[in-house]
Design a protein around this motif. Structure first.
Motif, mmCIF file in Angstrom:
data_model
loop_
_atom_site.group_PDB
_atom_site.id
_atom_site.type_symbol
_atom_site.label_atom_id
_atom_site.label_comp_id
_atom_site.label_asym_id
_atom_site.label_seq_id
_atom_site.Cartn_x
_atom_site.Cartn_y
_atom_site.Cartn_z
ATOM 1 N N ILE A 31 0.964 -1.368 -0.445
ATOM 2 C CA ILE A 31 -0.261 -0.353 -0.384
ATOM 3 C C ILE A 31 0.879 0.908 0.180
ATOM 4 C CG2 ILE A 31 -0.702 -0.070 2.236
ATOM 5 C CD1 ILE A 31 -3.080 1.012 0.001
ATOM 6 N N ILE A 32 2.405 1.007 1.057
ATOM 7 C CA ILE A 32 2.596 2.034 0.409
ATOM 8 C C ILE A 32 3.003 3.273 -0.761
ATOM 9 C CG2 ILE A 32 5.043 0.889 0.823
ATOM 10 C CD1 ILE A 32 3.643 4.599 3.292
ATOM 11 N N ASP A 33 3.321 1.743 -1.474
ATOM 12 C CA ASP A 33 4.092 2.419 -3.184
ATOM 13 C C ASP A 33 2.317 3.257 -4.222
ATOM 14 O OD1 ASP A 33 5.907 1.249 -2.869
ATOM 15 O OD2 ASP A 33 4.889 -0.691 -3.622
ATOM 16 N N CYS A 34 1.405 3.206 -3.180
ATOM 17 C CA CYS A 34 -0.379 3.570 -3.798
ATOM 18 C C CYS A 34 -0.135 5.026 -3.481
ATOM 19 C CB CYS A 34 -1.062 2.591 -3.991
ATOM 20 S SG CYS A 34 -0.637 1.502 -4.849
ATOM 21 N N LEU A 35 0.355 5.582 -2.452
ATOM 22 C CA LEU A 35 0.272 7.177 -1.976
ATOM 23 C C LEU A 35 -0.449 7.281 -3.122
ATOM 24 C CD1 LEU A 35 2.506 7.045 1.387
ATOM 25 C CD2 LEU A 35 0.226 7.570 1.093
ATOM 26 N N PHE A 36 -1.440 8.921 -2.431
ATOM 27 C CA PHE A 36 -2.188 9.501 -3.667
ATOM 28 C C PHE A 36 -1.733 8.992 -5.168
ATOM 29 C CE2 PHE A 36 0.621 11.575 -0.367
ATOM 30 C CZ PHE A 36 -1.280 12.032 0.078
ATOM 31 N N ALA A 69 -20.628 6.796 -5.843
ATOM 32 C CA ALA A 69 -21.852 8.860 -6.032
ATOM 33 C C ALA A 69 -19.621 9.639 -5.739
ATOM 34 C CB ALA A 69 -22.334 8.589 -5.415
ATOM 35 N N PHE A 70 -19.832 9.177 -4.505
ATOM 36 C CA PHE A 70 -18.461 10.480 -3.615
ATOM 37 C C PHE A 70 -17.251 9.513 -3.660
ATOM 38 C CE2 PHE A 70 -21.704 10.182 -1.267
ATOM 39 C CZ PHE A 70 -21.666 10.133 -0.022
ATOM 40 N N TRP A 71 -16.087 10.252 -3.269
ATOM 41 C CA TRP A 71 -15.510 10.029 -2.037
ATOM 42 C C TRP A 71 -15.995 10.248 -0.706
ATOM 43 C CZ3 TRP A 71 -11.688 7.198 -4.086
ATOM 44 C CH2 TRP A 71 -10.984 6.626 -5.861
ATOM 45 N N MET A 72 -15.320 9.596 -0.008
ATOM 46 C CA MET A 72 -15.374 9.389 1.574
ATOM 47 C C MET A 72 -14.810 8.948 2.150
ATOM 48 S SD MET A 72 -18.001 6.396 2.421
ATOM 49 C CE MET A 72 -17.572 6.665 4.000
ATOM 50 N N PHE A 73 -13.891 9.807 3.546
ATOM 51 C CA PHE A 73 -13.141 9.634 3.917
ATOM 52 C C PHE A 73 -13.152 8.301 4.999
ATOM 53 C CE2 PHE A 73 -10.106 9.596 7.811
ATOM 54 C CZ PHE A 73 -8.709 10.132 7.408
ATOM 55 N N TYR A 74 -11.658 7.384 4.833
ATOM 56 C CA TYR A 74 -11.899 5.760 5.388
ATOM 57 C C TYR A 74 -10.767 5.407 5.842
ATOM 58 C CZ TYR A 74 -12.871 1.060 5.027
ATOM 59 O OH TYR A 74 -13.032 -0.451 5.037
ATOM 60 N N GLY A 75 -10.664 4.694 6.863
ATOM 61 C CA GLY A 75 -9.492 4.517 7.278
ATOM 62 C C GLY A 75 -10.204 2.834 7.737
ATOM 63 N N ILE A 76 -8.597 2.334 7.798
ATOM 64 C CA ILE A 76 -8.488 0.560 8.086
ATOM 65 C C ILE A 76 -6.507 0.635 7.872
ATOM 66 C CG2 ILE A 76 -8.111 0.388 5.373
ATOM 67 C CD1 ILE A 76 -9.718 -2.054 5.669
ATOM 68 N N ASP A 77 -7.330 -0.789 9.011
ATOM 69 C CA ASP A 77 -5.893 -1.069 9.562
ATOM 70 C C ASP A 77 -5.090 -1.989 8.381
ATOM 71 O OD1 ASP A 77 -4.108 -3.032 10.623
ATOM 72 O OD2 ASP A 77 -5.699 -3.321 12.677
ATOM 73 N N PRO A 78 -4.273 -2.308 8.539
ATOM 74 C CA PRO A 78 -2.990 -2.492 7.204
ATOM 75 C C PRO A 78 -3.346 -3.814 6.851
ATOM 76 C CG PRO A 78 -2.215 -1.177 7.630
ATOM 77 C CD PRO A 78 -3.405 -1.020 9.250
ATOM 78 N N ARG A 79 -3.721 -5.226 8.617
ATOM 79 C CA ARG A 79 -3.330 -5.922 8.184
ATOM 80 C C ARG A 79 -4.928 -6.734 8.293
ATOM 81 N NH1 ARG A 79 -3.246 -6.683 14.867
ATOM 82 N NH2 ARG A 79 -5.245 -5.221 14.446
ATOM 83 N N PHE A 80 -5.699 -5.885 7.469
ATOM 84 C CA PHE A 80 -6.955 -6.505 6.508
ATOM 85 C C PHE A 80 -6.883 -6.963 5.436
ATOM 86 C CE2 PHE A 80 -9.475 -5.132 10.538
ATOM 87 C CZ PHE A 80 -9.361 -5.774 11.321
ATOM 88 N N ILE A 81 -6.269 -5.553 4.449
ATOM 89 C CA ILE A 81 -5.564 -5.613 3.384
ATOM 90 C C ILE A 81 -4.828 -6.812 3.122
ATOM 91 C CG2 ILE A 81 -4.654 -4.356 1.381
ATOM 92 C CD1 ILE A 81 -4.759 -1.725 3.195
ATOM 93 N N ASP A 82 -5.679 -7.943 1.446
ATOM 94 C CA ASP A 82 -5.241 -8.554 1.263
ATOM 95 C C ASP A 82 -4.576 -8.128 -0.094
ATOM 96 O OD1 ASP A 82 -4.811 -11.130 -0.045
ATOM 97 O OD2 ASP A 82 -6.236 -11.359 -0.814
ATOM 98 N N ALA A 83 -4.435 -7.541 -1.128
ATOM 99 C CA ALA A 83 -3.444 -6.877 -2.144
ATOM 100 C C ALA A 83 -4.422 -5.675 -2.080
ATOM 101 C CB ALA A 83 -3.801 -7.843 -3.396
ATOM 102 N N VAL A 84 -3.072 -5.139 -2.748
ATOM 103 C CA VAL A 84 -3.307 -3.958 -4.044
ATOM 104 C C VAL A 84 -2.990 -3.547 -5.164
ATOM 105 C CG1 VAL A 84 -3.597 -2.277 -1.668
ATOM 106 C CG2 VAL A 84 -1.488 -2.582 -2.422
ATOM 107 N N ALA A 85 -3.833 -2.016 -6.087
ATOM 108 C CA ALA A 85 -3.300 -2.597 -7.123
ATOM 109 C C ALA A 85 -3.443 -1.015 -7.416
ATOM 110 C CB ALA A 85 -3.809 -3.547 -8.329
ATOM 111 N N CYS A 86 -2.749 -0.233 -7.727
ATOM 112 C CA CYS A 86 -2.332 0.927 -8.099
ATOM 113 C C CYS A 86 -1.475 0.823 -9.410
ATOM 114 C CB CYS A 86 -2.201 1.934 -6.792
ATOM 115 S SG CYS A 86 -0.610 1.221 -6.545
ATOM 116 N N TYR A 87 -2.043 1.732 -10.127
ATOM 117 C CA TYR A 87 -1.180 2.427 -11.083
ATOM 118 C C TYR A 87 -1.659 3.859 -12.051
ATOM 119 C CZ TYR A 87 -1.804 -2.685 -12.440
ATOM 120 O OH TYR A 87 -2.339 -4.337 -12.167
ATOM 121 N N PRO A 88 -0.722 4.239 -13.003
ATOM 122 C CA PRO A 88 -0.870 5.374 -12.747
ATOM 123 C C PRO A 88 -2.056 6.454 -13.790
ATOM 124 C CG PRO A 88 0.987 4.908 -13.578
ATOM 125 C CD PRO A 88 0.499 4.107 -13.125
ATOM 126 N N THR A 89 -2.964 7.260 -13.282
ATOM 127 C CA THR A 89 -4.163 6.779 -14.565
ATOM 128 C C THR A 89 -3.613 8.173 -15.507
ATOM 129 O OG1 THR A 89 -4.772 7.147 -11.729
ATOM 130 C CG2 THR A 89 -6.081 8.352 -14.044
#
Length: 93
Positions: A31-36, A69-89
């Protein structure tokens, strides 16, 4: 669990919706590789969603979650994350 943003963090909210496609799930991701970046998140409970991380700390990842419909602020414990995928838009320029 929901975390509330500190003062001034709302200016980091994405201004456009996430991509309309679901990217392939990678075998290794951080997840650290996907900031912003628009990030697709798979949780260990099977849930998945678009997320725009703005802060990564020990025990907390926070940012904005797309609810359809819109972006909402959200927080999560990283131990619950299985995988992430981020690509430049892609942009037109």
């Amino acid at each position: 669990m929901v975390f509330f943003p500190p003062q001034g963090i709302f200016r980091q909210q994405p201004q456009s919706p996430p991509p309309t496609f679901i990217p392939p799930k990678p075998s290794v991701s951080y997840i650290i590789d996907c900031l912003f970046e628009n990030t697709y998140v798979w949780l260990i409970n099977g849930e998945s969603f678009w997320f725009y991380p703005t802060r990564v700390e020990y025990g907390e990842v926070s940012g904005y979650r797309w609810n359809g419909a819109f972006w909402m602020f959200y927080g999560i414990d990283p131990r619950f994350i299985d995988a992430v995928a981020c690509y430049p838009t892609p942009t037109l320029y």
